[in-house]
Design an enzyme around this catalytic site. Structure first.
Site, PDB file in Angstrom:
ATOM      1  N   HIS A 377       0.789  -1.235   0.000  1.00 54.40           N
ATOM      2  CA  HIS A 377       0.000   0.000   0.000  1.00 54.40           C
ATOM      3  C   HIS A 377       0.822   1.286   0.000  1.00 54.40           C
ATOM      4  CE1 HIS A 377      -3.756   1.971   0.043  1.00 54.40           C
ATOM      5  NE2 HIS A 377      -4.411   1.151   0.827  1.00 54.40           N
ATOM      6  N   TYR A 491     -13.515   5.015  10.607  1.00 54.81           N
ATOM      7  CA  TYR A 491     -12.729   5.553   9.490  1.00 54.81           C
ATOM      8  C   TYR A 491     -13.333   5.038   8.189  1.00 54.81           C
ATOM      9  CZ  TYR A 491      -8.390   6.224   6.669  1.00 54.81           C
ATOM     10  OH  TYR A 491      -7.455   6.599   5.727  1.00 54.81           O
ATOM     11  N   SER A 493     -12.338   5.507   4.072  1.00 50.48           N
ATOM     12  CA  SER A 493     -11.360   6.127   3.183  1.00 50.48           C
ATOM     13  C   SER A 493     -12.049   6.778   1.995  1.00 50.48           C
ATOM     14  CB  SER A 493     -10.345   5.086   2.702  1.00 50.48           C
ATOM     15  OG  SER A 493     -11.001   4.050   2.018  1.00 50.48           O
ATOM     16  N   THR A 504      -5.406  10.177   0.111  1.00 56.73           N
ATOM     17  CA  THR A 504      -6.750   9.909   0.632  1.00 56.73           C
ATOM     18  C   THR A 504      -7.079  10.930   1.715  1.00 56.73           C
ATOM     19  OG1 THR A 504      -5.887   8.396   2.315  1.00 56.73           O
ATOM     20  CG2 THR A 504      -6.623   7.414   0.228  1.00 56.73           C
TER      21      THR A 504
END
Length: 663
Positions: A377, A491, A493, A504
């Protein structure tokens, strides 16, 4: 850029259907492979044509950030806690926070080639010492080929490899269609407009697109898709890319194989030869390696860095270089997929033997032809990977390089395919054994649970004039309150790829509106009528829509506060008391970490919880059903959570159906 445009752009990024006029993914697929076809397509507009003129990611006003931060804290804190946090926020805004903000703005003005978040965000990923497996790397599973016979492992691996190579060549030739959201495709997604815009200088091209309601996206991450690997280093990892290399890395039973997939003239090796090489690898009877090197990248990054140095010192430099510089990693598994839970475990972490977790991406094919992408990532986000996945699926289905009847080329694959051998001393063998033990012990603690809610989805919710995403997020809030009698940090994204070097932003779905609604639905003593409940659900939807718009426009609070903290640390300042507040730590301890996407190419996706006592919630709202894939460690019960999610959705749908508006 208008708010409406940004919202629609966001919907595209986060999985809405393509705009009208875009042909269906599988329209007109051809069974045959056009010999000599090295490219997916030839875009009239150069791939990076808009990059230079993309708008810059804005730094929000400090007062807006603090207001949004306090609004997000309200559902998480009691009155006394909130008063303390509010005082610290006011003090920060009027004192050291103002000074840091002004420095950040000044620094941003001196670095117009990038965004204020890009450098700190790379550092955040690369300095993290936890294993990339479960903590960072996600997976996305391809849908099956609609032609069942093409799902044979060897056939599909060959076709997907060729399609991936065609993507690479199209990208590097600068003829991959730029990633653009067309608000009015009848004006902007036309040959006439493309012929016009290609002659507009790059420094002005974005404005030309904007004039016809088209919004180009940042494509700066795309070059890292290929020939790229994250290298472990003490304290902070590095990203490595070598675009000159032409070989593919293939893993099977923990054994490493390489062969050239692009020839010395830069052409894709004939599909029949790649077919032959993959058949040769699949027929190799070598046993599973006793010391699986592939378990090392699953280790703590500092531990892995030390072991990598030991590998280099022990005469493995050339072999490691071949791994690091390979175009990508193709993983051929020797078993079939049993069900969606088994699928999720296989594609998120596997067995620690047959993946190279540091590679920019692994293309995984199980024995039954089920295919997925597992990606590292730090180098990039879902937008680039999803575009790649969509193109590979579309091309491999519409223009397969080989058919199930195709015969492999009559070549000597034993000469073309090189099996990499690694020299292992006792220290390395011990390190590998420990890494594998640690991996196995950790993976045993992870559970996956799947929900498919079939009562309705996007179509019904839109008729009710509600955001499908907002309703699904509301169901998570209701479910968690029902299960644990708490509202916790959540959360979601959101891509900021509409801006140059955007990454992001965070949407904060837990709000005072969702808390009110969750309490009304869970605590029956509230005695709310269906009409009142419907009104509260509508308020949740409206507020979630506002948060979503703000995040897409770079107007959240998380990245701004992160950037200010990063700046303070880089200047050697003592950490401001605002950041030492327990409430700040709590809101960044995301117990519900959520992400959504839907695509005609993707079946299911998922990721691990981001904290030990959290849930990793991958979800997708389809036309007439809602799918949720939840990961958890032992401190949380994923099965019970999904039972609560199902009940929450039932309760919400009961309210909506009993007070129905629209047809």
């Amino acid at each position: 850029m208008s708010m409406a445009a940004q919202v629609l752009l966001l919907l595209r990024l986060r999985g809405a259907p393509p705009a009208a006029g875009v042909p269906p993914l599988l329209a007109g697929w051809r069974r045959g492979y056009s010999q000599g076809s090295e490219y997916l397509h030839r875009s009239l507009v150069p791939t990076m044509h808009y990059q230079k003129s993309l708008p810059r990611l804005p730094i929000p006003k400090l007062e807006d950030t603090m207001r949004r931060y306090l609004n997000a804290q309200k559902p998480l804190l009691n009155d006394d806690q909130f008063r303390k946090t509010e005082q610290l926020a006011v003090s920060f805004e009027n004192g050291v926070g103002r000074e840091l903000h002004e420095r950040l703005v000044a620094q941003d003005k001196q670095n117009k080639h990038t965004s204020y978040i890009s450098g700190p965000w790379f550092d955040m990923y690369l300095k993290a010492r936890e294993s990339v497996v479960l903590n960072f790397n996600p997976f996305m599973v391809f849908n099956a080929d609609p032609k069942a016979e093409y799902n044979d492992q060897l056939t599909r691996a060959t076709n997907m490899t060729i399609s991936a190579l065609r993507f690479l060549k199209t990208l590097r030739a600068g003829i991959l269609e730029p990633e653009v959201f067309h608000l009015n495709p009848s004006k902007s997604d036309t040959q006439a407009f493309k012929r016009f815009i290609r002659f507009v200088p790059s420094s002005l091209s974005w404005f030309g697109a904007y004039m016809v309601n088209a919004y180009p996206l940042d494509m700066s991450q795309y070059f890292r898709l290929f020939n790229s690997t994250r290298l472990p280093k003490q304290g902070k990892d590095e990203l490595f890319t070598d675009e000159k290399e032409r070989h593919l890395l293939v893993l099977r039973k923990g054994n490493f194989y390489i062969f050239d997939a692009i020839d010395k003239d830069g052409n894709i090796v004939k599909p029949s030869e790649i077919h032959a090489h993959l058949k040769y690898i699949l027929s190799d009877n070598s046993p599973v390696t006793a010391f699986p090197l592939a378990s090392l990248p699953s280790e703590n990054r500092d531990t892995w860095a030390l072991l990598r140095q030991e590998l280099l010192d022990n005469g493995n430099e050339e072999a490691l270089r071949k791994v690091d510089s390979a175009i990508f990693c193709l993983c051929l598994d020797d078993f079939s997929i049993k069900d969606l839970v088994h699928l999720s475990h296989t594609m998120l972490h596997g067995d620690g033997i047959n993946r190279w977790y540091d590679k920019s991406f692994n293309l995984i094919l199980s024995k039954d032809g089920t295919a997925a992408i597992h990606f590292e990532h730090s180098w990039g986000d879902g937008v680039a990977v999803l575009r790649f996945q969509n193109e590979v699926f579309k091309d491999s289905v519409q223009s397969p390089a080989i058919t199930p009847e195709s015969q492999p080329a009559a070549v000597d694959s034993s000469k073309a395919v090189q099996k990499l051998n690694f020299k292992l001393n006792d220290a390395l063998k011990e390190g590998i054994s420990k890494a594998k033990q640690h991996f196995d012990a950790t993976m045993k603690t992870l559970t996956f649970e799947i929900l498919q809610f079939k009562r309705g989805g996007k179509e019904f919710l839109k008729k009710q004039k509600l955001s499908p995403d907002a309703v699904t997020q509301l169901a998570f809030q209701v479910a968690f309150l029902q299960q644990y009698d708490q509202t916790v940090a959540t959360y979601e994204s959101c891509s900021t790829a509409a801006f140059k070097h955007g990454r992001t932003e965070t949407i904060r779905p837990a709000s005072i509106h969702t808390k009110t609604c969750a309490e009304a639905l869970v605590r029956k003593s509230s005695q709310r009528s269906a009409a009142e409940l419907r009104q509260i659900i509508a308020e949740c939807s409206k507020y979630h829509g506002q948060l979503t718009k703000e995040a897409a426009m770079g107007q959240g609070f998380d990245r701004h506060l992160f950037g200010l903290r990063y700046l303070a640390e880089s200047m050697g300042m003592p950490l401001p008391s605002f950041y030492q507040d327990q409430a700040y730590a709590q809101i960044n301890h995301n117990i519900l970490s959520t992400s959504t996407l839907s695509s005609p190419a993707v079946n299911i996706g998922g990721f691990g919880p981001v904290v030990a006592d959290g849930f990793g919630v991958g979800y997708s709202v389809h036309d007439d059903w809602i799918g949720v894939n939840v990961s958890a460690y032992p401190s949380r019960n994923g099965q019970e959570f999904l039972q609560c999610v199902h009940k929450s959705l039932e309760d919400i749908f009961n309210v909506l159906e009993s007070t129905q508006v629209g047809g």
